[in-house]
Design a protein around this motif. Structure first.
Motif, PDB file in Angstrom:
ATOM      1  N   GLY A  63       0.020 -33.069  34.709  1.00  0.00           N
ATOM      2  CA  GLY A  63      -1.140 -33.758  35.595  1.00  0.00           C
ATOM      3  C   GLY A  63      -1.057 -35.102  36.380  1.00  0.00           C
ATOM      4  N   THR A  64      -0.162 -35.981  35.790  1.00  0.00           N
ATOM      5  CA  THR A  64      -0.035 -37.329  36.357  1.00  0.00           C
ATOM      6  C   THR A  64       0.626 -36.936  37.640  1.00  0.00           C
ATOM      7  OG1 THR A  64      -0.060 -38.374  34.159  1.00  0.00           O
ATOM      8  CG2 THR A  64       1.259 -39.517  36.104  1.00  0.00           C
ATOM      9  N   LEU A  65       1.614 -36.316  37.525  1.00  0.00           N
ATOM     10  CA  LEU A  65       2.734 -36.005  38.831  1.00  0.00           C
ATOM     11  C   LEU A  65       1.738 -35.350  39.734  1.00  0.00           C
ATOM     12  CD1 LEU A  65       5.950 -34.644  36.974  1.00  0.00           C
ATOM     13  CD2 LEU A  65       5.423 -37.134  38.318  1.00  0.00           C
ATOM     14  N   ARG A  66       0.799 -34.028  39.386  1.00  0.00           N
ATOM     15  CA  ARG A  66      -0.054 -33.254  40.434  1.00  0.00           C
ATOM     16  C   ARG A  66      -0.898 -34.257  41.039  1.00  0.00           C
ATOM     17  NH1 ARG A  66      -1.408 -29.975  36.857  1.00  0.00           N
ATOM     18  NH2 ARG A  66       0.327 -28.591  37.247  1.00  0.00           N
ATOM     19  N   TRP A  67      -1.523 -35.288  40.490  1.00  0.00           N
ATOM     20  CA  TRP A  67      -2.610 -35.932  41.016  1.00  0.00           C
ATOM     21  C   TRP A  67      -1.927 -37.184  41.712  1.00  0.00           C
ATOM     22  CZ3 TRP A  67      -7.527 -34.317  42.078  1.00  0.00           C
ATOM     23  CH2 TRP A  67      -7.766 -33.288  41.585  1.00  0.00           C
ATOM     24  N   GLN A  68      -0.609 -37.502  41.689  1.00  0.00           N
ATOM     25  CA  GLN A  68      -0.008 -38.949  42.128  1.00  0.00           C
ATOM     26  C   GLN A  68      -0.740 -39.421  43.485  1.00  0.00           C
ATOM     27  OE1 GLN A  68       4.100 -39.082  42.076  1.00  0.00           O
ATOM     28  NE2 GLN A  68       4.193 -40.086  44.009  1.00  0.00           N
ATOM     29  N   GLY A  69      -0.726 -38.690  44.249  1.00  0.00           N
ATOM     30  CA  GLY A  69      -1.305 -39.315  45.585  1.00  0.00           C
ATOM     31  C   GLY A  69      -2.856 -39.954  45.331  1.00  0.00           C
ATOM     32  N   THR A  70      -3.649 -38.951  44.700  1.00  0.00           N
ATOM     33  CA  THR A  70      -4.987 -39.437  44.697  1.00  0.00           C
ATOM     34  C   THR A  70      -5.130 -40.736  43.809  1.00  0.00           C
ATOM     35  OG1 THR A  70      -5.686 -37.194  44.696  1.00  0.00           O
ATOM     36  CG2 THR A  70      -7.448 -38.653  43.727  1.00  0.00           C
ATOM     37  N   TYR A  71      -4.280 -40.675  42.857  1.00  0.00           N
ATOM     38  CA  TYR A  71      -4.337 -41.880  41.682  1.00  0.00           C
ATOM     39  C   TYR A  71      -3.938 -43.161  42.636  1.00  0.00           C
ATOM     40  CZ  TYR A  71      -4.819 -38.766  38.201  1.00  0.00           C
ATOM     41  OH  TYR A  71      -5.531 -37.445  37.258  1.00  0.00           O
ATOM     42  N   ASP A  72      -2.745 -42.845  43.514  1.00  0.00           N
ATOM     43  CA  ASP A  72      -2.312 -43.916  44.135  1.00  0.00           C
ATOM     44  C   ASP A  72      -3.336 -44.745  45.018  1.00  0.00           C
ATOM     45  OD1 ASP A  72      -0.037 -43.576  43.083  1.00  0.00           O
ATOM     46  OD2 ASP A  72       1.207 -43.109  44.883  1.00  0.00           O
ATOM     47  N   ALA A  73      -4.215 -43.735  45.850  1.00  0.00           N
ATOM     48  CA  ALA A  73      -5.197 -44.256  46.637  1.00  0.00           C
ATOM     49  C   ALA A  73      -6.290 -45.085  45.771  1.00  0.00           C
ATOM     50  CB  ALA A  73      -6.218 -42.968  47.461  1.00  0.00           C
ATOM     51  N   LEU A 191      -6.419 -25.033  47.579  1.00  0.00           N
ATOM     52  CA  LEU A 191      -6.022 -26.341  47.009  1.00  0.00           C
ATOM     53  C   LEU A 191      -6.442 -26.550  45.551  1.00  0.00           C
ATOM     54  CD1 LEU A 191      -7.001 -28.523  50.151  1.00  0.00           C
ATOM     55  CD2 LEU A 191      -4.573 -27.687  49.491  1.00  0.00           C
ATOM     56  N   ASP A 192      -7.466 -25.841  45.093  1.00  0.00           N
ATOM     57  CA  ASP A 192      -7.831 -26.004  43.786  1.00  0.00           C
ATOM     58  C   ASP A 192      -6.861 -25.199  43.021  1.00  0.00           C
ATOM     59  OD1 ASP A 192     -10.037 -27.822  43.955  1.00  0.00           O
ATOM     60  OD2 ASP A 192     -11.769 -26.411  44.443  1.00  0.00           O
ATOM     61  N   ALA A 193      -6.898 -24.006  43.396  1.00  0.00           N
ATOM     62  CA  ALA A 193      -5.697 -23.164  42.379  1.00  0.00           C
ATOM     63  C   ALA A 193      -4.457 -23.797  42.614  1.00  0.00           C
ATOM     64  CB  ALA A 193      -5.574 -21.958  43.522  1.00  0.00           C
ATOM     65  N   ASP A 194      -3.849 -24.475  43.452  1.00  0.00           N
ATOM     66  CA  ASP A 194      -2.777 -25.222  43.399  1.00  0.00           C
ATOM     67  C   ASP A 194      -2.820 -26.377  42.259  1.00  0.00           C
ATOM     68  OD1 ASP A 194      -0.814 -24.366  44.934  1.00  0.00           O
ATOM     69  OD2 ASP A 194      -0.921 -25.653  46.336  1.00  0.00           O
ATOM     70  N   ARG A 357       3.663 -24.998  39.739  1.00  0.00           N
ATOM     71  CA  ARG A 357       4.459 -24.926  38.691  1.00  0.00           C
ATOM     72  C   ARG A 357       5.340 -26.278  38.847  1.00  0.00           C
ATOM     73  NH1 ARG A 357       5.297 -20.614  37.049  1.00  0.00           N
ATOM     74  NH2 ARG A 357       4.214 -19.323  38.468  1.00  0.00           N
ATOM     75  N   ARG A 358       5.388 -26.700  40.266  1.00  0.00           N
ATOM     76  CA  ARG A 358       6.424 -27.961  40.662  1.00  0.00           C
ATOM     77  C   ARG A 358       5.799 -29.149  41.239  1.00  0.00           C
ATOM     78  NH1 ARG A 358      10.063 -23.581  43.144  1.00  0.00           N
ATOM     79  NH2 ARG A 358      11.164 -22.475  41.471  1.00  0.00           N
ATOM     80  N   PRO A 359       4.645 -29.573  40.319  1.00  0.00           N
ATOM     81  CA  PRO A 359       3.951 -30.548  40.862  1.00  0.00           C
ATOM     82  C   PRO A 359       4.396 -31.788  41.705  1.00  0.00           C
ATOM     83  CG  PRO A 359       3.824 -30.791  38.377  1.00  0.00           C
ATOM     84  CD  PRO A 359       4.596 -29.699  38.815  1.00  0.00           C
ATOM     85  N   GLU A 360       5.708 -32.182  41.327  1.00  0.00           N
ATOM     86  CA  GLU A 360       6.126 -33.231  41.840  1.00  0.00           C
ATOM     87  C   GLU A 360       6.799 -32.738  43.285  1.00  0.00           C
ATOM     88  OE1 GLU A 360       9.700 -30.868  40.197  1.00  0.00           O
ATOM     89  OE2 GLU A 360       7.445 -31.368  39.391  1.00  0.00           O
ATOM     90  N   ALA A 361       6.895 -31.669  43.487  1.00  0.00           N
ATOM     91  CA  ALA A 361       7.528 -31.107  44.960  1.00  0.00           C
ATOM     92  C   ALA A 361       6.498 -31.340  46.030  1.00  0.00           C
ATOM     93  CB  ALA A 361       7.809 -29.593  45.111  1.00  0.00           C
ATOM     94  N   ARG A 362       5.398 -31.482  46.000  1.00  0.00           N
ATOM     95  CA  ARG A 362       4.301 -31.700  47.192  1.00  0.00           C
ATOM     96  C   ARG A 362       4.620 -33.093  47.381  1.00  0.00           C
ATOM     97  NH1 ARG A 362      -1.079 -30.922  44.233  1.00  0.00           N
ATOM     98  NH2 ARG A 362       0.035 -29.387  42.997  1.00  0.00           N
ATOM     99  N   TRP A 363       5.027 -34.178  46.651  1.00  0.00           N
ATOM    100  CA  TRP A 363       5.183 -35.456  47.151  1.00  0.00           C
ATOM    101  C   TRP A 363       6.512 -35.906  47.656  1.00  0.00           C
ATOM    102  CZ3 TRP A 363       0.459 -36.310  47.628  1.00  0.00           C
ATOM    103  CH2 TRP A 363      -0.481 -36.152  46.469  1.00  0.00           C
ATOM    104  N   ARG A 364       7.568 -34.995  47.185  1.00  0.00           N
ATOM    105  CA  ARG A 364       8.933 -35.041  47.593  1.00  0.00           C
ATOM    106  C   ARG A 364       9.024 -34.463  49.102  1.00  0.00           C
ATOM    107  NH1 ARG A 364      12.450 -33.328  42.425  1.00  0.00           N
ATOM    108  NH2 ARG A 364      11.884 -35.300  40.934  1.00  0.00           N
ATOM    109  N   ARG A 365       8.609 -33.258  49.327  1.00  0.00           N
ATOM    110  CA  ARG A 365       8.859 -32.648  50.608  1.00  0.00           C
ATOM    111  C   ARG A 365       8.207 -33.139  51.810  1.00  0.00           C
ATOM    112  NH1 ARG A 365      13.218 -29.495  50.244  1.00  0.00           N
ATOM    113  NH2 ARG A 365      13.220 -27.745  48.901  1.00  0.00           N
ATOM    114  N   THR A 366       8.927 -32.981  52.891  1.00  0.00           N
ATOM    115  CA  THR A 366       8.502 -33.579  54.179  1.00  0.00           C
ATOM    116  C   THR A 366       8.507 -32.397  55.339  1.00  0.00           C
ATOM    117  OG1 THR A 366      10.449 -34.369  55.111  1.00  0.00           O
ATOM    118  CG2 THR A 366       9.349 -35.679  53.336  1.00  0.00           C
ATOM    119  N   PRO A 367       7.739 -32.455  56.524  1.00  0.00           N
ATOM    120  CA  PRO A 367       8.025 -31.632  57.502  1.00  0.00           C
ATOM    121  C   PRO A 367       9.294 -31.458  58.037  1.00  0.00           C
ATOM    122  CG  PRO A 367       5.900 -32.902  57.762  1.00  0.00           C
ATOM    123  CD  PRO A 367       6.625 -33.630  56.685  1.00  0.00           C
ATOM    124  N   GLU A 368       9.974 -32.443  58.068  1.00  0.00           N
ATOM    125  CA  GLU A 368      11.459 -32.602  58.190  1.00  0.00           C
ATOM    126  C   GLU A 368      12.201 -31.389  57.336  1.00  0.00           C
ATOM    127  OE1 GLU A 368       9.494 -35.617  60.196  1.00  0.00           O
ATOM    128  OE2 GLU A 368       9.637 -35.407  57.848  1.00  0.00           O
TER     129      GLU A 368
END
Length: 461
Positions: A63-73, A191-194, A357-368
């Motif tokens: 949960g912490t990794l999944r919601w990281q961006g929201t918590y940072d805001a 997004l909710d399902a994710d 299943r890989r919540p950290e991936a959303r914050w690691r991946r980039t368009p590049e």
């Protein structure tokens, strides 16, 4: 003797062991690019945590990794200096505290106190005051109230609002909207399902195990795949004898479906030699090998990384037959052209379809990352088509709905070749709804309860 003598001080409280484990796992994921599921599972085994403690630790980490961006805001509004100036270990502590306060049923007083105690133990007394002050400020509003305060207005900036409210980077929100062809309610549902933790799905490898055995072990039948079962209430799938022996395995139902589609495609002539061109870690290889074994055929699995090739061998250990695992580059075949009847090209991709299943991936991946992978994906598909015989079929598969990694790759490769055609894959999965406009297939978490798997079926002419 002074009252401040160490002899008269009350002993420091020990941190809660589950929260401490969760924090250490999060640190390993964020500072060492670890994979959350692998690091967490090892930590749980090492500490011999199970039952409610294991479930609590899993929710803290995921949960912490999944919601990281929201918590940072939210934390950016609660800390007096830019988050970039905070030490990473302190920021991870604040994120872990925010998750307990905003997304878990943890009493706010207890959550703050436990995190202050953990701060003292992990990074020192001097930081505990800041953690206490920041988390108490966070606790004064609900998650919805915080989102209303920190997210862009919905009417002014839909994608910016959803990025904060649904904990996805903006570029991924825009990518999903493009893939869906909508920016309305369905995007919201995806997004909710994710953000819903995935269920543990098992595969009964045909000829080795059947669904009745998994049901007797506490699972229920899956929705779509003839081989799928869902382990109710989570738990360790390794306790099931069929799983521990390799006769069954853990595999998302979407991964099963793309293998089933390849195996079900009509074929004239020989059907005894199959190829998995990008095999590691071997879940699809094992399912395909089990199916082709029932047809008196063999599977060749190719994987460039030796340690992942060993995982493929481990997955194949219970499957009868002379199946081969080769360590090699799938873009440089060592076999003659047209050697195989069916080929699976499950190519490396951004993994945007497996964010559940890989919540950290959303914050690691980039368009590049997407653009960097594109040439490899095209070379692998080209190699797969060259490896299949005339009349044979290729399944091009990615675990992402990003158009640049899915249909666009297929279109580019087929435009350069005159010996392959795209066929309608949808009839190969009868009973599965909402597969897309065709001829290719797109599965979705919010529609099918699977990873967002993409499949194109190509026949060599």
């Amino acid at each position: 003797m002074s009252d401040r003598s160490p002899r008269n001080r009350a002993p420091q409280r020990r941190p809660d062991k589950v929260r401490q484990l969760a924090y250490k796992v999060i640190r390993q994921v964020t500072s060492e690019d670890g994979y959350a599921n692998l690091v967490l599972n090892k930590a749980l085994r090492d500490q011999r945590l199970g039952g409610r403690d294991a479930a609590f630790a899993t929710e803290l980490v995921q949960g912490t990794l999944r919601w990281q961006g929201t918590y940072d805001a939210i934390l950016a509004r609660s800390v007096s200096r830019p988050l970039a100036e905070l030490d990473p270990e302190l920021l991870d502590l604040l994120r872990l505290g925010a998750h307990q306060l905003l997304n878990m049923r943890v009493d706010s007083y207890a959550a703050v106190n436990e995190m202050v105690t953990l701060t003292r133990a992990e990074i020192g007394q001097s930081r505990s005051g800041l953690v206490n002050a920041v988390l108490r400020k966070v606790s004064q509003r609900s998650l919805d109230q915080w989102i209303a305060a920190v997210a862009p207005a919905l009417d002014d900036d839909l994608f910016g609002h959803l990025a904060v409210a649904k904990a996805h980077p903006r570029w991924i929100v825009e990518t999903f909207a493009d893939a869906l062809g909508t920016d309305g309610d369905e995007l919201d549902e995806l997004l909710d399902a994710d953000n819903d933790p995935p269920r543990v799905t098992l595969v009964a490898r045909p000829g080795l195990a059947d669904l009745d055995e998994l049901v007797e072990a506490g699972a229920t039948r899956g929705r779509w795949s003839p081989y799928a079962a869902v382990l109710q209430g989570g738990g360790d799938p390794g306790r099931i004898s069929a799983v521990s022996s390799g006769r069954a395995g853990v595999q998302d139902e979407g991964s099963q479906l793309v293998a089933v589609a390849l195996a079900s495609a009509p074929l004239e002539g020989s059907d005894a030699k199959w190829l998995d061109l990008c095999a590691g870690p071997g879940g699809k290889s094992a399912l395909l090998a089990a199916i082709v074994s029932q047809r008196d055929g063999v599977l060749t699995a190719v994987e460039p990384q030796p340690h992942r090739a060993e995982l493929v061998r481990s997955n194949l250990r219970a499957v009868p037959g002379d199946h081969q695992v080769l360590v090699g580059d799938g873009t440089k075949p060592t076999w003659p052209e047209g050697s195989f009847d069916r080929v699976l090209a499950d190519v490396p991709c951004s993994g945007l379809g497996a964010l559940r299943r890989r919540p950290e991936a959303r914050w690691r991946r980039t368009p590049e990352d997407v653009e960097e992978l594109r040439p490899l994906q095209e070379r692998l598909l080209d190699s797969a088509i060259t490896s299949v015989r005339p009349g044979g079929v290729v399944a091009y598969v990615t675990c992402t709905p990003h158009p640049r990694e899915a249909g666009s790759v297929v279109d580019a490769v087929l435009a350069r070749r005159s010996d392959a055609v795209l066929e309608d894959a949808r009839p190969l999965l009868p009973g599965v709804p909402a597969l897309g406009k065709g001829p290719d297939i797109q599965l979705w978490p919010h529609l099918h309860g699977t990873d967002a798997m993409y499949l194109a079926l190509i026949r060599r002419t």
